[in-house]
Scaffold this motif. Structure first.
Motif, PDB file in Angstrom:
ATOM      1  N   SER A  51       0.661  -1.258   0.202  1.00  0.00           N
ATOM      2  CA  SER A  51       0.096  -0.099   0.102  1.00  0.00           C
ATOM      3  C   SER A  51       0.710   1.241  -0.022  1.00  0.00           C
ATOM      4  N   LYS A 101       0.304  -2.087   4.387  1.00  0.00           N
ATOM      5  CA  LYS A 101      -0.442  -3.152   4.057  1.00  0.00           C
ATOM      6  C   LYS A 101       0.237  -3.991   2.716  1.00  0.00           C
ATOM      7  N   ASN A 104      -1.550  -6.913   6.960  1.00  0.00           N
ATOM      8  CA  ASN A 104      -0.689  -6.116   7.396  1.00  0.00           C
ATOM      9  C   ASN A 104       0.642  -6.396   6.871  1.00  0.00           C
TER      10      ASN A 104
END
Length: 299
Positions: free
Chosen positions: A116, A121, A143
């Motif tokens: 991310s 993430k 995560n």
């Protein structure tokens, strides 16, 4: 009056020093490229600069489909277990240390990890055969330490990649594959390409305005680019050999990609309009370009 002159002199010196400092900044910087190679006989991860020099081997462990973390300090990649029946997502530092296995699903192919924008993430693909021997292709998210793993149940496909605003571009799967975009929770799904041919491996430009991807619409894999909404699709490569895995330069002006055009897997670079193509790394595939300005090779 004396104080005014002193103030003017100090102002001039400040401006001059700033100018000198800025003038020393190179107009173009080298950025690290990570890739896979079988130089030693089995797949390993390497780093090089943009000129294809200064080779550094990050790990002596098998690994594929590399993804840089946004800060350039880590890789995500997949590794194969159980005689290649199980693929798992791993992370490690970009110098090859602190290797961690994040997924452990047996007889599942976890692959194509992507970070991310904030690095918190990792999204990835999971492929497996169900009880009816049909392939299932799912998208999962967790995560970056492997915790809070969950499936994005409304999305089916692979090759996910984050946009700068946190959406996911990926290739949807239903016998054929096409490029789609959706919110991180799977909502607002939009199909971007509408061809019968397989289209895969989308990567979003650093400014979030374009998507590079590979398509089989012309009889072999070629590199294409389109706007983030699917408009203005353009073919960038044009030859009789497969071209794969496009990756944007940090400033969005160039792309690197894998190709078989010289009879072996190599990494090539071209301008974003498809011009000025040249080979930069031999015996290599799956390139990933670090997106940090003034990045440096990890030593």
């Amino acid at each position: 009056m004396k104080h005014v002159k002193i103030l003017l002199i100090l102002t001039f010196l400040s401006v001059f020093i700033t100018y000198c400092q800025n003038s020393e900044i190179p107009k173009s910087a080298s950025y690290a490229i990570a890739y896979n190679s079988k130089e030693t006989g089995h797949v390993e991860i390497y780093l090089r600069d943009i000129e294809g020099k200064s080779s550094i081997k990050s790990t002596n462990e098998n690994g594929g489909y590399l993804a840089w973390s946004p800060d350039g300090k880590h890789f995500a990649f997949y590794h194969k277990y159980d005689e290649k029946k199980t693929w798992s997502i791993h992370t490690m530092n970009s110098d090859g240390t602190d290797r961690k296995r994040l997924t452990h699903a047996k007889n599942k192919w976890d692959n194509s990890p992507a970070w991310s924008p904030d690095g918190k993430k990792i999204v990835f693909s999971r492929a497996y055969k169900d009880s009816d021997n049909n392939w299932q292709k799912e998208l999962w998210i967790m995560n970056s330490d492997g915790s809070e793993l969950s499936q994005i149940k409304s999305l089916k496909g692979g090759g996910p990649y984050f946009t700068p605003d946190g959406r996911i571009v990926f290739h949807s799967e239903n016998k054929k594959s096409w490029i789609s975009i959706a919110d991180i929770d799977g909502n607002n799904l939009i199909r971007l390409t509408h061809n019968e041919a397989e289209e895969q491996h989308p990567e979003v430009s650093p400014d979030g305005k374009q998507i590079a991807f590979m398509s089989y619409r012309d009889g072999n894999h070629e590199i294409y680019v389109m706007n983030i909404d699917g408009s203005n699709q353009k073919r960038l490569t044009n030859n009789d050999f497969d071209d794969w895995y496009p990756s944007w330069s940090p400033d969005g002006s160039q792309l690197i990609f894998s190709s078989l055009r010289d009879g072996e897997k190599g990494i090539y670079i071209m301008d974003k309009d498809g011009s000025s193509v040249k080979k930069i790394i031999a015996n290599a595939t799956s390139p990933a370009w670090l997106k940090i300005a003034n990045g440096h090779l990890t030593k």
